[in-house]
Design a protein around this motif. Structure first.
Motif, mmCIF file in Angstrom:
data_model
loop_
_atom_site.group_PDB
_atom_site.id
_atom_site.type_symbol
_atom_site.label_atom_id
_atom_site.label_comp_id
_atom_site.label_asym_id
_atom_site.label_seq_id
_atom_site.Cartn_x
_atom_site.Cartn_y
_atom_site.Cartn_z
ATOM 1 N N ILE A 1 8.023 -71.950 46.574
ATOM 2 C CA ILE A 1 7.091 -73.054 46.346
ATOM 3 C C ILE A 1 7.058 -73.435 44.872
ATOM 4 O O ILE A 1 7.076 -74.617 44.510
ATOM 5 C CB ILE A 1 5.684 -72.676 46.858
ATOM 6 C CG1 ILE A 1 5.701 -72.623 48.384
ATOM 7 C CG2 ILE A 1 4.625 -73.658 46.356
ATOM 8 C CD1 ILE A 1 4.436 -72.075 49.004
ATOM 9 N N TYR A 2 7.034 -72.445 44.005
ATOM 10 C CA TYR A 2 7.014 -72.705 42.566
ATOM 11 C C TYR A 2 8.246 -73.498 42.128
ATOM 12 O O TYR A 2 8.169 -74.406 41.296
ATOM 13 C CB TYR A 2 6.945 -71.374 41.827
ATOM 14 C CG TYR A 2 6.853 -71.487 40.328
ATOM 15 C CD1 TYR A 2 5.661 -71.852 39.723
ATOM 16 C CD2 TYR A 2 7.952 -71.223 39.527
ATOM 17 C CE1 TYR A 2 5.568 -71.945 38.336
ATOM 18 C CE2 TYR A 2 7.879 -71.316 38.147
ATOM 19 C CZ TYR A 2 6.684 -71.675 37.564
ATOM 20 O OH TYR A 2 6.592 -71.786 36.198
ATOM 21 N N GLN A 3 9.397 -73.154 42.728
ATOM 22 C CA GLN A 3 10.654 -73.811 42.370
ATOM 23 C C GLN A 3 10.750 -75.237 42.889
ATOM 24 O O GLN A 3 11.653 -75.978 42.501
ATOM 25 C CB GLN A 3 11.837 -72.997 42.917
ATOM 26 C CG GLN A 3 12.041 -71.668 42.211
ATOM 27 C CD GLN A 3 12.569 -71.855 40.804
ATOM 28 O OE1 GLN A 3 11.803 -72.041 39.861
ATOM 29 N NE2 GLN A 3 13.872 -71.831 40.653
ATOM 30 N N LEU A 4 9.849 -75.640 43.769
ATOM 31 C CA LEU A 4 9.902 -76.983 44.326
ATOM 32 C C LEU A 4 9.855 -78.059 43.245
ATOM 33 O O LEU A 4 10.435 -79.136 43.401
ATOM 34 C CB LEU A 4 8.744 -77.168 45.314
ATOM 35 C CG LEU A 4 8.592 -78.518 46.015
ATOM 36 C CD1 LEU A 4 9.860 -78.877 46.787
ATOM 37 C CD2 LEU A 4 7.402 -78.488 46.959
ATOM 38 N N SER A 5 9.192 -77.756 42.138
ATOM 39 C CA SER A 5 9.108 -78.749 41.066
ATOM 40 C C SER A 5 10.489 -79.114 40.519
ATOM 41 O O SER A 5 10.665 -80.180 39.918
ATOM 42 C CB SER A 5 8.216 -78.243 39.923
ATOM 43 O OG SER A 5 8.736 -77.052 39.368
#
Length: 381
Positions: A253-257
């Protein structure tokens, strides 16, 4: 640098560009100029956000349900040819109800349980799920959910009834949005309730993490003031909450950016090549793979595509829903979750009123009844 966030979770990743972000009151991650505890722009009443979330969820579900399992080409054609501006403003055939599915009924019953007891009562929600099953109101809720509720009906404790790992479909994440509404000021209670309701149908920890992600996203969107939506702090806080359940899902989820700005085709390819879509074998060339059939019901893929679809167009309900459906595959759950996020952020007035009026479960729970339930919950919580 590595930073300890919020209320005691030590993340497994480095924040880098988030060095300017500070913890806000109540344990969340925020930035004083970006994330506030007031409504977005001070313009969307809380009751509108509650009703927007529930109605948006049911509307997304109803519009996507007939296309579950269809190819990306067919789903994209449906979006382009039928989910047009004129359809959203005119509402189509007013005499034809938009029937939302079993999964949306389970979401409704979760909010109804919270509204009735003013707290999370697992036994009450179990009773409501079993009642729907006995009334034959759960014909298409997914095998894991259906079989788990059947075990609940036979007396299996709710903490043991869920489909065992490695089964990890998105059913428990799909219905988690009401927990973000009700526990919007109490993240620890939200996480606890999301995990417990997930266990009822899905034992895999990734499913609980997905449920926390959807509930947490709704909670954060209720308090967003910035415009446009500040994506990086939003994902950082969401990752913190999800990380208390599963750090691998939190990292995804964090890497979605890093890929939220990609086109839908490029984003789908990214998910496939990252191994987040079951069935993909990275050692094979593209020519050796059958044509991709769309998003799967795997909880991580479904939740990531939900967040991507919403964050790509946070102020445009129709476009966010179109991205959710055009991908093809198990689009019903994704569209329902996207509808919940967009409705919570924008409020019910941003949803197409003619379509909301057509919502139905085939019985007494119409669009207006859903609005009444959600706004009563907002008033009492």
């Amino acid at each position: 640098m590595t930073r300890r966030l919020g209320w005691g979770y030590s993340p497994i990743f480095h924040l880098g560009p988030f060095d300017g972000i500070v913890a806000r009151s109540g344990g969340g991650l925020g930035c004083s100029s970006v994330v506030q505890t007031q409504n977005r722009c001070g313009m969307v009443p809380v009751k509108e956000q509650f009703s927007g979330c529930l109605v948006g969820h049911c509307l997304g579900d109803a519009l996507a349900a007939p296309w579950v399992g269809q190819s990306p080409k067919d789903c994209a054609g449906y979006v382009a040819e039928q989910l047009t501006d004129s359809f959203f403003t005119g509402g189509g055939d007013a005499a034809m109800p938009l029937v939302y599915s079993a999964n949306a009924r389970l979401t409704r019953e979760l909010l109804l349980s919270l509204r009735t007891h003013q707290r999370w009562v697992p036994s009450d929600y179990v009773s409501r799920m079993v009642a729907l099953l006995k009334a034959e109101q759960l014909p298409s809720c997914g095998r894991a959910t259906h079989d788990s509720i059947a075990r609940l009906a036979q007396g299996t404790p709710w903490s043991e009834a869920g489909m065992p790992s490695p089964s990890a479909s998105c059913g428990s994440a799909l219905r988690a949005a009401p927990l973000g509404l009700f526990f919007r000021d109490d993240p620890q209670a939200m996480i606890k309730a999301a995990r417990e309701q997930s266990l009822m149908t899905h034992q895999d920890v990734r499913c609980a993490a997905g449920a926390v992600a959807i509930a947490g996203a709704v909670s954060l969107l209720l308090s967003q003031k910035s415009h446009p939506l500040a994506i990086e702090p939003f994902l950082a806080q969401l990752s913190e909450w999800v990380g208390t359940v599963d750090r691998t899902v939190a990292f995804d989820i964090y890497q979605l950016s890093a890929w939220v700005t990609l086109s839908p085709d490029a984003a789908a390819l990214f998910l496939v090549k990252a191994g987040l879509c079951p069935g993909y074998r990275p050692e094979l060339s593209a020519a050796d793979h059958a044509e991709w059939s769309g998003i799967s019901s795997y909880v991580v893929a479904s939740v990531l595509w939900t967040l991507y679809s919403f964050l790509r167009s946070p102020t445009d309900f129709r476009q966010a829903l179109g991205t959710a459906i055009s991908v093809g595959g198990e689009v019903g759950g994704v569209a329902a979750m996207v509808g919940a996020l967009a409705g919570a952020y924008l409020g019910r007035s941003a949803l197409p009123a003619p379509l909301v009026q057509r919502l139905s479960d085939g019985g007494s729970w119409s669009g207006p009844a859903l609005i009444e339930l959600a706004e009563a919950c907002a008033a009492s919580s």
